[in-house]
Scaffold this motif. Structure first.
Motif, PDB file in Angstrom:
ATOM      1  N   ARG A   4      26.443  54.612   1.236  1.00 49.65           N
ATOM      2  CA  ARG A   4      27.225  53.613   0.510  1.00 49.65           C
ATOM      3  C   ARG A   4      28.651  53.595   1.026  1.00 49.65           C
ATOM      4  NH1 ARG A   4      27.785  55.005  -5.685  1.00 49.65           N
ATOM      5  NH2 ARG A   4      30.047  54.971  -5.674  1.00 49.65           N
ATOM      6  N   VAL A   5      29.270  52.422   0.936  1.00 46.14           N
ATOM      7  CA  VAL A   5      30.683  52.241   1.246  1.00 46.14           C
ATOM      8  C   VAL A   5      31.366  51.672   0.017  1.00 46.14           C
ATOM      9  CG1 VAL A   5      32.340  50.884   2.578  1.00 46.14           C
ATOM     10  CG2 VAL A   5      30.377  51.922   3.732  1.00 46.14           C
ATOM     11  N   HIS A  61      46.159  49.171  10.164  1.00 49.26           N
ATOM     12  CA  HIS A  61      47.326  48.528  10.750  1.00 49.26           C
ATOM     13  C   HIS A  61      46.933  47.391  11.690  1.00 49.26           C
ATOM     14  CE1 HIS A  61      49.410  52.002   9.069  1.00 49.26           C
ATOM     15  NE2 HIS A  61      50.547  51.325   9.221  1.00 49.26           N
ATOM     16  N   HIS A  62      45.960  46.596  11.228  1.00 46.51           N
ATOM     17  CA  HIS A  62      45.531  45.413  11.973  1.00 46.51           C
ATOM     18  C   HIS A  62      45.392  44.234  11.013  1.00 46.51           C
ATOM     19  CE1 HIS A  62      44.704  46.919  16.019  1.00 46.51           C
ATOM     20  NE2 HIS A  62      44.211  48.013  15.470  1.00 46.51           N
ATOM     21  N   PRO A  63      45.478  43.005  11.536  1.00 41.41           N
ATOM     22  CA  PRO A  63      45.172  41.817  10.722  1.00 41.41           C
ATOM     23  C   PRO A  63      43.663  41.588  10.693  1.00 41.41           C
ATOM     24  CG  PRO A  63      45.965  41.147  12.882  1.00 41.41           C
ATOM     25  CD  PRO A  63      46.014  42.650  12.868  1.00 41.41           C
ATOM     26  N   LEU A  64      43.033  41.926   9.573  1.00 44.09           N
ATOM     27  CA  LEU A  64      41.574  41.866   9.510  1.00 44.09           C
ATOM     28  C   LEU A  64      41.058  40.439   9.636  1.00 44.09           C
ATOM     29  CD1 LEU A  64      40.818  44.490   6.702  1.00 44.09           C
ATOM     30  CD2 LEU A  64      41.271  44.823   9.141  1.00 44.09           C
ATOM     31  N   HIS A  65      41.841  39.462   9.186  1.00 46.71           N
ATOM     32  CA  HIS A  65      41.382  38.074   9.214  1.00 46.71           C
ATOM     33  C   HIS A  65      41.307  37.523  10.634  1.00 46.71           C
ATOM     34  CE1 HIS A  65      45.750  38.199   8.898  1.00 46.71           C
ATOM     35  NE2 HIS A  65      45.787  37.040   9.551  1.00 46.71           N
ATOM     36  N   GLU A  66      41.835  38.244  11.594  1.00 46.85           N
ATOM     37  CA  GLU A  66      41.761  37.790  12.978  1.00 46.85           C
ATOM     38  C   GLU A  66      40.564  38.382  13.726  1.00 46.85           C
ATOM     39  OE1 GLU A  66      45.468  38.509  14.915  1.00 46.85           O
ATOM     40  OE2 GLU A  66      46.613  37.162  13.602  1.00 46.85           O
ATOM     41  N   GLN A  67      39.789  39.225  13.050  1.00 44.49           N
ATOM     42  CA  GLN A  67      38.631  39.824  13.703  1.00 44.49           C
ATOM     43  C   GLN A  67      37.433  38.886  13.584  1.00 44.49           C
ATOM     44  OE1 GLN A  67      37.842  43.877  13.565  1.00 44.49           O
ATOM     45  NE2 GLN A  67      39.896  44.525  12.967  1.00 44.49           N
ATOM     46  N   ALA A  68      36.861  38.541  14.737  1.00 44.50           N
ATOM     47  CA  ALA A  68      35.793  37.538  14.779  1.00 44.50           C
ATOM     48  C   ALA A  68      34.563  37.959  13.983  1.00 44.50           C
ATOM     49  CB  ALA A  68      35.413  37.263  16.233  1.00 44.50           C
ATOM     50  N   ASP A  85      37.605  39.245   2.111  1.00 44.47           N
ATOM     51  CA  ASP A  85      37.381  39.858   0.801  1.00 44.47           C
ATOM     52  C   ASP A  85      36.757  41.235   0.980  1.00 44.47           C
ATOM     53  OD1 ASP A  85      34.158  39.349   0.062  1.00 44.47           O
ATOM     54  OD2 ASP A  85      35.026  38.041   1.589  1.00 44.47           O
ATOM     55  N   THR A  86      36.825  42.055  -0.066  1.00 44.55           N
ATOM     56  CA  THR A  86      36.367  43.435   0.054  1.00 44.55           C
ATOM     57  C   THR A  86      34.869  43.532   0.309  1.00 44.55           C
ATOM     58  OG1 THR A  86      36.233  43.578  -2.373  1.00 44.55           O
ATOM     59  CG2 THR A  86      38.227  44.438  -1.315  1.00 44.55           C
ATOM     60  N   THR A  87      34.076  42.607  -0.227  1.00 48.12           N
ATOM     61  CA  THR A  87      32.640  42.663   0.011  1.00 48.12           C
ATOM     62  C   THR A  87      32.312  42.416   1.476  1.00 48.12           C
ATOM     63  OG1 THR A  87      32.204  41.893  -2.245  1.00 48.12           O
ATOM     64  CG2 THR A  87      30.399  41.724  -0.667  1.00 48.12           C
ATOM     65  N   THR A  88      32.945  41.420   2.071  1.00 47.34           N
ATOM     66  CA  THR A  88      32.708  41.125   3.479  1.00 47.34           C
ATOM     67  C   THR A  88      33.111  42.308   4.356  1.00 47.34           C
ATOM     68  OG1 THR A  88      33.012  38.748   3.163  1.00 47.34           O
ATOM     69  CG2 THR A  88      33.318  39.602   5.386  1.00 47.34           C
ATOM     70  N   ILE A  89      34.286  42.887   4.073  1.00 44.84           N
ATOM     71  CA  ILE A  89      34.756  44.020   4.877  1.00 44.84           C
ATOM     72  C   ILE A  89      33.854  45.230   4.676  1.00 44.84           C
ATOM     73  CG2 ILE A  89      36.693  45.564   5.325  1.00 44.84           C
ATOM     74  CD1 ILE A  89      38.521  43.321   4.217  1.00 44.84           C
ATOM     75  N   ALA A  90      33.447  45.501   3.416  1.00 46.50           N
ATOM     76  CA  ALA A  90      32.592  46.656   3.135  1.00 46.50           C
ATOM     77  C   ALA A  90      31.215  46.491   3.770  1.00 46.50           C
ATOM     78  CB  ALA A  90      32.468  46.860   1.627  1.00 46.50           C
TER      79      ALA A  90
END
Length: 369
Positions: A345-346, A311-318, A324-329
């Motif tokens: 693994r994630v 429940h957060h805007p991930l694109h606002e996290q520095a 994209d899923t690879t960057t977040i994973a």
């Protein structure tokens, strides 16, 4: 332990459903699958997509998705026998793999029902899997006083038996019925029972159940490669005869934006997903507790990380270079391993079967999400 991205491997995954009819003439006379019948299939491709294959960083999953969709369109609402002579799940997976115009394909899976499927890996090994269920009670006798699992309780357990078709031989490679025959006497021992009363299961953790099943199935099924036990829909254990893995699933509802996508690409707009996140962990078995890690401890340690994304805007996290899923994973892998060094693994899926697998070890069975 190193947590730099350079230590990690990445697989991109894309999945698509399609409806099709088939009949498999090579099966014995009288087998039900010799009749023309239909399935709702799911095909999934896993690939190490190189950066120069996509038009923008972060577009790997979408590009792979287009390839899987194209193959599924060739089969949707058709008769598979028009495309290949013997449309078993294994042959279908190889047919799809041969028509994917994408580099770095690692494996392709075909799931013909919610309870069965085949995965063909990079070595051209095919692994069949079949899902079973049983209803049982248990308690864990060695947990600390007050631990909820110390109380007698119950689960609707699920088991997935995985077998290497190349070792099984031609007949077994296309017939799930053989696995059913092997499971039937096991089901008679565990279904509608208190597991603690069964010899060998006095401490019935997911790990101990998986090794108990292995010991009883492996002599009858030398081709068995893994056995997986779902204690609940969101956690379980896998055993391969030597090593245990556990996993824990989470659901994230988050906003996201792919900054590198072209302005006319819908992924460039702020949007959102209900992500499925799976943490895979490996550790030696605790001989007293009968587990590698307590699922509750994993959840408690991961909770602050989970709350920073859900429940957060991930694109606002520095710390996230893109959404994209690879960057977040990758970020999840690095951040989680600081607290849980047992992390292997994630898996992060933005929709069913579509996402990224990031870790030190990407081997092992691909579990249905």
């Amino acid at each position: 332990m190193s947590t730099t991205p350079l230590s990690l491997s990445v697989l991109h995954a894309a999945s698509c459903r399609f409806e099709a009819a088939r009949q498999v003439d090579m099966l014995p006379a009288g087998h039900r699958c010799r009749n023309l019948h239909g399935h709702g299939f799911t095909a999934t491709a896993y690939a190490r997509v190189p950066a120069d294959w996509v038009t923008y960083p972060g577009g790997e999953v979408a590009a792979l998705q287009r390839q899987v969709d194209r193959c599924a369109d060739l089969l949707n609402y058709g008769v598979l026998n028009d495309k290949l002579a013997q449309p078993t799940d294994e042959n279908l997976a190889r047919w799809i793999r041969g028509r994917l115009d994408a580099p770095g394909i690692d494996r392709v899976s075909v799931q013909s029902t919610p309870n069965q499927g085949v995965e063909v890996d990079a070595r051209d090994h095919a692994h069949v899997w079949r899902r079973y269920r049983f209803q049982a009670a248990h308690r864990l006798p060695h947990v600390p006083l007050g631990h909820k699992c110390g109380r007698l309780h119950g689960h609707g357990f699920e088991v997935i038996v995985h077998a290497d078709q190349d070792l099984a031989g031609a007949d077994l490679s296309i017939d799930y019925d053989h696995l059913d025959d092997l499971w039937e006497p096991i089901a008679a021992q565990v279904n509608y029972r208190c597991l603690n009363e069964i010899p060998g299961l006095s401490n019935p953790t997911s790990e101990m159940i998986s090794s108990w099943l292995w010991e009883r199935l492996k002599p009858e099924l030398p081709a068995m490669s893994w056995v997986t036990v779902y204690e609940t829909a969101s956690c379980g254990a896998t055993y391969d005869g030597a090593n245990y893995r556990i996993w824990k699933d989470f659901t994230l509802d988050s906003a996201v934006q792919l900054r590198h996508a072209p302005a006319n690409d819908p992924r460039h707009r702020i949007h959102g997903h209900t992500y499925t996140l799976r943490l895979h962990l490996g550790a030696p078995l605790d001989q007293i507790m009968g587990w590698t890690l307590d699922f509750g401890d994993v959840k408690a340690v991961f909770d602050p990380i989970f709350k920073s994304l859900d429940h957060h805007p991930l694109h606002e996290q520095a710390e996230l270079a893109d959404g994209d899923t690879t960057t977040i994973a990758r970020w999840l892998n690095e951040r989680t391993r600081r607290e849980l060094p047992q992390l292997i693994r994630v898996d992060l899926f933005e929709s069913e079967g579509c996402g990224s697998l990031v870790g030190l070890d990407l081997a092992g069975p691909a579990l249905p999400v």
